[in-house]
Motif scaffolding. Sequence first.
Motif, mmCIF file in Angstrom:
data_model
loop_
_atom_site.group_PDB
_atom_site.id
_atom_site.type_symbol
_atom_site.label_atom_id
_atom_site.label_comp_id
_atom_site.label_asym_id
_atom_site.label_seq_id
_atom_site.Cartn_x
_atom_site.Cartn_y
_atom_site.Cartn_z
ATOM 1 N N ARG A 94 6.787 21.436 -15.411
ATOM 2 C CA ARG A 94 8.116 20.846 -15.415
ATOM 3 C C ARG A 94 8.629 20.716 -13.981
ATOM 4 N NH1 ARG A 94 6.294 22.344 -19.702
ATOM 5 N NH2 ARG A 94 7.163 21.762 -21.723
ATOM 6 N N ASN B 221 12.446 16.946 -16.903
ATOM 7 C CA ASN B 221 13.274 17.180 -18.086
ATOM 8 C C ASN B 221 14.772 17.260 -17.764
ATOM 9 O OD1 ASN B 221 13.296 19.571 -16.745
ATOM 10 N ND2 ASN B 221 12.621 20.853 -18.471
ATOM 11 N N ILE C 268 6.491 16.807 -16.365
ATOM 12 C CA ILE C 268 7.647 16.383 -17.151
ATOM 13 C C ILE C 268 8.905 16.605 -16.327
ATOM 14 C CG2 ILE C 268 9.117 16.918 -19.133
ATOM 15 C CD1 ILE C 268 6.681 17.497 -20.769
ATOM 16 N N PHE D 23 11.355 14.996 -23.667
ATOM 17 C CA PHE D 23 9.953 15.421 -23.666
ATOM 18 C C PHE D 23 9.829 16.938 -23.747
ATOM 19 C CE2 PHE D 23 9.018 11.191 -21.627
ATOM 20 C CZ PHE D 23 8.169 10.739 -22.624
#
Length: 788
Positions: free
Chosen positions: A768, A578, A576, A750
């Motif tokens: 992440r 972010n 992800i 997300f």
Amino acid sequence: MENIKEVSISVRALIEFILRSGDIDIGRIGTNKTLEGIKGHKKVQKMRKEKATPLLMTEYESEVTLKHKEEYKEFIFRIEGRVDGIIKEKGKNIVIEEIKTTSRDLNLIKENKLHLAQAKCYAYIYSIQNKLNEIDIKITYFNLDTEKMKFIDKSFFIDELEIFFKDLIKRYYVWVHNGEKLRKERNESIKKTNFPFENYRDGQRKLAVCVYNTIAHNKNIFIQAPTGIGKTISTIFPSVKAMGEEKASKLFYLTAKTVTREFVMEAFNNMIKDGLKFKVVSITAKDKICFKEETNCNGKDCEYAKGHFDRVNEAIFNIINNEYLITEDVIKKYALKYKVCPFELVLDLSLWCDCVVCDYNYVFDPKVYLRRYFGENNKENFIFLVDEAHNLVHRSRNMYSSSINKKSFLQAKKKISDKKVKKALNKINSYFIGIRKLCSVGNYYIQKEAPKDLYIYINKLILELEIFLNKNQSKVVEEIVELYFDCLHFVRIYELYNSEYITYAKKNNDEVVLTLYSVDTSQLLKDTIKKSVSTIFFSATLSPVKYFRKILGGSEEDYILKLPSPFPKDNKCVLISNNISTKYKDREKSYERICDYIKTVCKNKKGNYMVFFPSYKYMNDVYSIYKDRYNDKIMIQSSSMSEESRRGFLDEFIPHTKETNIGFCVLGGVFSEGIDLKNDRMIGTIIVGVGLPKICLENDIVREYFEEKYNKGFEYAYMYPGMTKVLQAAGRVIRSEKDRGVIVLIDERFDNYFYKGLIPEEWKPISRVRNIEDINSKLNEFWNKFNR
């Protein structure tokens, strides 16, 4: 009596099947049976009752249900129908009246073989039940415009009616006897049919058992089963087994996309090759299967419509005795051989098949659903398998909604000189002018109440158009016929209108479009689901499953099944990013960083990748920058790709490629679900954004409705549909035990608590990443472990 089997059929269905002949003529305009036709029947019946006074020694009964059992060889035929009227006058024969409403000139109406045959069946049943030797028949044609009537009167002795009726049964017996023979062969073959794969995947056996038990207990179930578990065969196989034990009479496999139907037919083909004797037909849309360039369904314009009903039963009998897997190609082959309409052939043929594979529309859509199965009086034990059931939420809103626009009525007015039609059009135009004034703020107008006045005006227009079109068939332009059918659809939807509907209008300059919008279709879907013995909803993205159970017409009594992925977690890497916002206001600032992320992911390991964007504009903007900066091979989805173009697009994703291929696609589009790229045909997907539907009037209406109803407006209108698209796109990566791949999610949301709650458990652990170095590090670690 132990071997006697009962068969039920309506009088009308029996007559129309055995005695039909002549041309298809879909272009002939009939009567609006939903309103004016019913009114016409009632007017005639009212007149009869008013005349039926004790003084005149006359009695009149309307809407009389007749039932009859006829034993012939190894069957008992249960015949049922409803007589429009029975006239009893002292000293005269009983009269069976069949009422037909029409907008045609009564002078043009001649004796109709099917109308007379229907009345003769009623006359026979009534005569034997009341021990009558002679009975009369009256076919009454009622003109809806003039309210004049034409009568065709006949008298019959019971002996000649008996000969006629028994001949019908004898001819129908041939079909039923043949069907029973095929059913016994089918059931014997089902007993010997095993699961068509050597082993079940993890969770696959549980899925199959749950589907079987759901059908056995006449229940419904909502199944969230991960991509690649084998949902198609795991729902088909137990359904077939249940049918072999007579727990259901027919299976409907319902899909949203053509490519899914191909997978379904392949699954059946594998079982048929192994000895299963199961008749499966796939319904192809009319415009696709039609032999003609223009679809004009009448004997004058189409040689396949001319005399169609003289030959179609022979074609059906031949197919059901010689074919099991009835594809589009098979239908076309027989349609050419017998010179019949392929679309009408496939619809009729479906009655004699064990499984019908078709689009959702043919079961749920009030405009095109198969009335031969789902009419009011039909009572059968059907199984509905609803594949990719998440699609039914949006699709059902379209099915149960109807839009009409001011422009189409104005155009009709210019092309029609008929005074009565013009008067009706003027009323509707005036109504739209009033609505346009209400759209002065924001160019739209919303009301909860149904537009009753417009409904009345449109019904009047339908009646006048029927008269006009039947008088001027050779001069009618296509737009007028199209308007007529649009009005009929509007009336049908209006008659479904309830508290789950909203009426809204949109203005664009002088144009106004008014929509009856079905916000919450759950009750309408529930009404259709009740016509099945069991409905199986399944998808990889039925999450949150209780939301889907609620919105798709389920109840607390319906089962829920959630299955984990059968594939090793180590085969998947989920990242992800972010620290990038893809919100509309921030998109331009995201383009270059997204390009860098795509390049980093795709250069780490050569192979096939797909990148999914929330809109075509976003995709095209990023594509323009990417192709200027990098030389990678990129295929890009267009908004109007033909089926051939789609196949060509996917053919580029070859397994074990030595170069990098990147497909730029749109979330929720044709490449984000229903495609199966196994064996390294895709090793990674990058998803840009959380997939939220665009902010628009319709979605805001949904949001407000469900905010008021469940206090979850944003979730129902935006979050859940958006994340469904994300999960579907991500599901393209891991399709089998040997597949390995990466999923990269780009959007700061997300990492939000609510969105994280919708991410599947099997995706964890999730890493992440905040920059190129992070992505490189995680991907090197992931891919290197397979090179040791």
